[in-house]
Design an enzyme around this catalytic site. Structure first.
Site, PDB file in Angstrom:
ATOM      1  N   HIS A 137      -3.427  -5.069   0.505  1.00  0.00           N
ATOM      2  CA  HIS A 137      -2.864  -5.489   1.794  1.00  0.00           C
ATOM      3  C   HIS A 137      -2.751  -7.002   1.827  1.00  0.00           C
ATOM      4  O   HIS A 137      -3.717  -7.704   2.131  1.00  0.00           O
ATOM      5  CB  HIS A 137      -3.749  -4.983   2.938  1.00  0.00           C
ATOM      6  CG  HIS A 137      -3.623  -3.512   3.153  1.00  0.00           C
ATOM      7  ND1 HIS A 137      -2.653  -2.957   3.963  1.00  0.00           N
ATOM      8  CD2 HIS A 137      -4.309  -2.471   2.625  1.00  0.00           C
ATOM      9  CE1 HIS A 137      -2.751  -1.647   3.942  1.00  0.00           C
ATOM     10  NE2 HIS A 137      -3.760  -1.318   3.145  1.00  0.00           N
TER      11      HIS A 137
ATOM     12  N   GLU B  91      -1.313  -8.632   3.973  1.00  0.00           N
ATOM     13  CA  GLU B  91      -1.261  -9.121   5.351  1.00  0.00           C
ATOM     14  C   GLU B  91      -2.640  -9.417   5.942  1.00  0.00           C
ATOM     15  O   GLU B  91      -2.739 -10.064   6.963  1.00  0.00           O
ATOM     16  CB  GLU B  91      -0.510  -8.112   6.239  1.00  0.00           C
ATOM     17  CG  GLU B  91      -1.246  -6.798   6.539  1.00  0.00           C
ATOM     18  CD  GLU B  91      -1.078  -5.728   5.450  1.00  0.00           C
ATOM     19  OE1 GLU B  91      -0.843  -6.092   4.290  1.00  0.00           O
ATOM     20  OE2 GLU B  91      -1.234  -4.542   5.774  1.00  0.00           O
TER      21      GLU B  91
ATOM     22  N   CYS C 138       0.831  -1.203   0.000  1.00  0.00           N
ATOM     23  CA  CYS C 138       0.000   0.000   0.000  1.00  0.00           C
ATOM     24  C   CYS C 138       0.870   1.260   0.000  1.00  0.00           C
ATOM     25  O   CYS C 138       1.501   1.553  -1.006  1.00  0.00           O
ATOM     26  CB  CYS C 138      -0.988  -0.044   1.165  1.00  0.00           C
ATOM     27  SG  CYS C 138      -2.356   1.094   0.945  1.00  0.00           S
TER      28      CYS C 138
END
Ligand code: XMP
Length: 604
Positions: free
Chosen positions: A170, A172, A80
């Site tokens: 993202h 994650e 990001c």
């Protein structure tokens, strides 16, 4: 042994922590680094991941970081904000626009090691205002997304010769369905890390490290009885044997009902009763808190008194010369690391100056200092600690002290002229009655401490509507950081502040209310679903009968950096309302329906 390590550059609290947790799950030790850390701090790592951030890359925000990381000969992945920074650094362009929100389909036109084992289209999760619109020399597009038939270019970029990569999404978060595989490809394949880090390994190494650090000396450990201090105690006991471990539990008078007795019983059951010391210092704390109402002042006093009491007690017991054990965990170390970004939202008292001095002298043993809460629990399981101890709700160090709001009996209406018209207009639109409360509680807005007013909402509405109302009000009404929903039914004409301080009577009342809430959560099978549920005593009378307001705050959370209000079933709420209202001294009950941010989990 030394483990291969990945540095995660922290541009925004929860993102960075989530990345680090996910990488550790792959068996590689990930550590948080601050963007302004000197370049030497980055040398031990085999790769770097740059996190997302609330800042806007297009506006040049957060630019004063250590760009020398780009000169290091290790792979770098940006997520990001990190993705945009990499694009910009190597000659690409980032604009304010092209916003995407939520799930998106990532199209991967050609095979690349980063996406090994994945399909040509992958669901990823987006949350951005800025976009990369061109890349510099040597870079190419590795993936794009399609929204409404329109391509969003450069959702993934990379330069294999430079070993620099960026994902606009993202990777994650769990909503990026194969995000873990992408991180695995980066960490294991591209950075070439060997996965050697596991909890079993950690346990062996921690025992060895403790033995080396402590040598022939003994340790005395302060134990609140929470998850961290319990796991630290059992681990130290395993490494040193119970004979060389002194445990000290201090009742600061701000514990829950019967808590100290239970804590002592538990440590005996865990086989650590040999040198278990207890001091009832309730009176000392109460005296120190007499007449104090300001939250940070209360926190400071509780922290200072704690240090005074533990030092005096250690002297008396003749254990002051031992090494000091602490159950500090990784986020505690990071959050008190004094980074330029971290505003003091609340003062946590595990790193006061005297303890920092002892750390410098090598006199402190912190066997959990590298672990996250989930990892502490996993370690606890390996150590054979019973589940119910490991999954207890977290309880803050200053205890009920931060859940017992105090007041001189004077209304605090700072900024009401500005807030009231905006609130009246919104409440009308939402079909709820709203009352701005003349007290303040702590919150966090754009990473800064916000000490602002709560709003009491009255009226019937579905849960989702209530949450939407809370979000809108805290966003649009200036000076408001929290909304609570009135469980007593009638809309009060006014709320009157009561003069109220830290007294044994008020603490007993809060203890009773808290015990009722905990019991209801357990009997309704909600305890394990909910991450934490502070019960707060607020010195506000909502009607002529007087009596204080009790607020219940059930939330779900992973790491306490963010939190969502938990949708309580009607029956449980009704039982809480009825039983808490029946306590003498209580005049109202409300449910906190605010996320974090903008409200913190605790009120102070
Ligand atoms: P906030 O209120 O900042 O809380 O959203 C986040 C988490 O931290 C806990 N908390 C503390 N824990 N010492 C602690 O050990 C403290 O001073 C402290 N203040 C808040 C809080 O209960 C929540 O889980």
């Amino acid at each position: 042994m030394s483990h291969d390590r990945i540095a995660v550059v922290d541009f925004g609290g929860q993102y960075a922590h989530l990345i680090a947790t996910k990488v550790r799950r792959l068996g590689v030790l990930a550590e948080i680094r601050q963007p302004e850390d000197p370049i030497e701090a980055f040398l031990p790592y085999k790769g770097i991941i740059i996190s997302g951030s609330p800042s806007l890359s297009s506006h040049g925000e957060d630019q004063d970081y250590n760009k020398a990381i780009y000169d290091l000969d290790v792979p770098i992945l940006g997520l990001c904000f990190g993705h945009q920074e990499i694009a910009k650094h190597y000659g690409g362009e980032v604009i304010h626009g092209g916003r995407e929100w939520g799930p998106a389909d990532l199209h991967i036109p050609e095979e690349h090691p980063l996406f090994r084992g994945l399909g040509p289209v992958e669901q990823v999760w987006m949350s951005h205002y800025d976009s990369v619109v061109s890349v510099g020399p040597g870079f190419r597009e590795l993936g794009y997304t399609l929204t409404g038939g329109k391509p969003h270019r450069f959702a993934a970029i990379g330069s294999d010769s430079l070993r620099r990569y960026g994902f606009q999404f993202h990777a994650e978060v769990d909503d990026t369905v194969h995000g873990t595989e992408m991180l695995r490809n980066f960490v294991l394949e591209i950075c070439g890390c060997r996965p050697s880090w596991s909890m079993e390994r950690y346990l062996e190494e921690a025992v060895e490290r403790i033995r080396q650090q402590v040598g022939n000396e003994s340790v005395f450990l302060l134990v609140s009885g929470g998850v961290d201090s319990t796991v630290a105690a059992v681990l130290l006991g395993r490494a040193l044997g119970p004979g060389r471990l002194h445990l000290l539990h201090i009742d600061n008078g701000l514990m829950r009902k019967n808590e100290s007795a239970q804590v002592l019983a538990r440590f005996r059951e865990l086989g650590l009763g040999e040198h278990l010391h207890f001091v009832d210092a309730g009176a000392t704390f109460l005296k120190a808190l007499e007449g104090v109402v300001e939250p940070e002042e209360k926190r400071r006093i509780i922290g200072d008194t704690f240090v005074e009491v533990f030092q005096a007690t250690a002297e008396e017991l003749g254990i002051a010369h031992h090494l000091l054990g602490q159950g500090t965990i990784y986020p505690d170390t990071i959050e008190t690391g004094g980074t330029r970004r971290a505003d003091v939202i609340k003062t946590h008292h595990n790193r006061v100056p005297i303890i920092e001095e002892m750390i410098r002298q090598g006199k402190v043993v912190e066997p959990l200092a590298e672990l996250y809460k989930v990892e502490v629990r996993e370690l606890g399981e390996r150590l054979g600690i019973p589940q119910d101890l490991l999954w207890r709700h977290p309880f803050p160090g200053p205890g009920l002290g931060v859940r017992l709001l105090c007041n001189r009996g004077e209304p605090d209406c700072t900024g009401f002229e500005e807030s009231e018209p905006a609130l009246a207009r919104l409440a009308g639109e939402l079909g709820l009655q709203a009352l701005l409360l003349p007290i303040r509680s702590v919150g966090v807005k754009a990473d800064l401490r916000a000490y602002e007013h709560p709003v009491l909402l009255t009226g019937e509405a579905p849960w989702e509507e209530l949450l939407r109302a809370a979000t809108l009000i805290t966003k649009e009404v200036p000076g408001v950081n929290r909304c609570i929903w009135n469980l007593t039914g009638h809309h009060p004409a006014r709320a009157t502040p009561l003069a109220a301080y830290v007294t044994p009577e008020r603490l007993d009342l809060l203890r009773e209310a808290d015990a009722i809430v905990t019991e209801v959560l357990r009997t309704h099978g909600l305890y394990d679903e909910i991450w934490q549920c502070p019960t707060v005593l607020v010195p506000l009378a909502l009607g002529p009968e007087g009596g204080e307001l009790v607020v219940v705050r059930p939330i779900t959370s992973e790491r306490a950096m963010t939190a969502r209000p938990y949708p309580m079933p009607k029956a449980a709420l009704e039982e809480i309302r009825r039983r808490v209202l029946a306590l003498p001294g209580v005049g109202g009950v409300a449910l906190d329906i605010t996320s974090k941010p903008p409200a913190t989990i605790e009120w102070e």
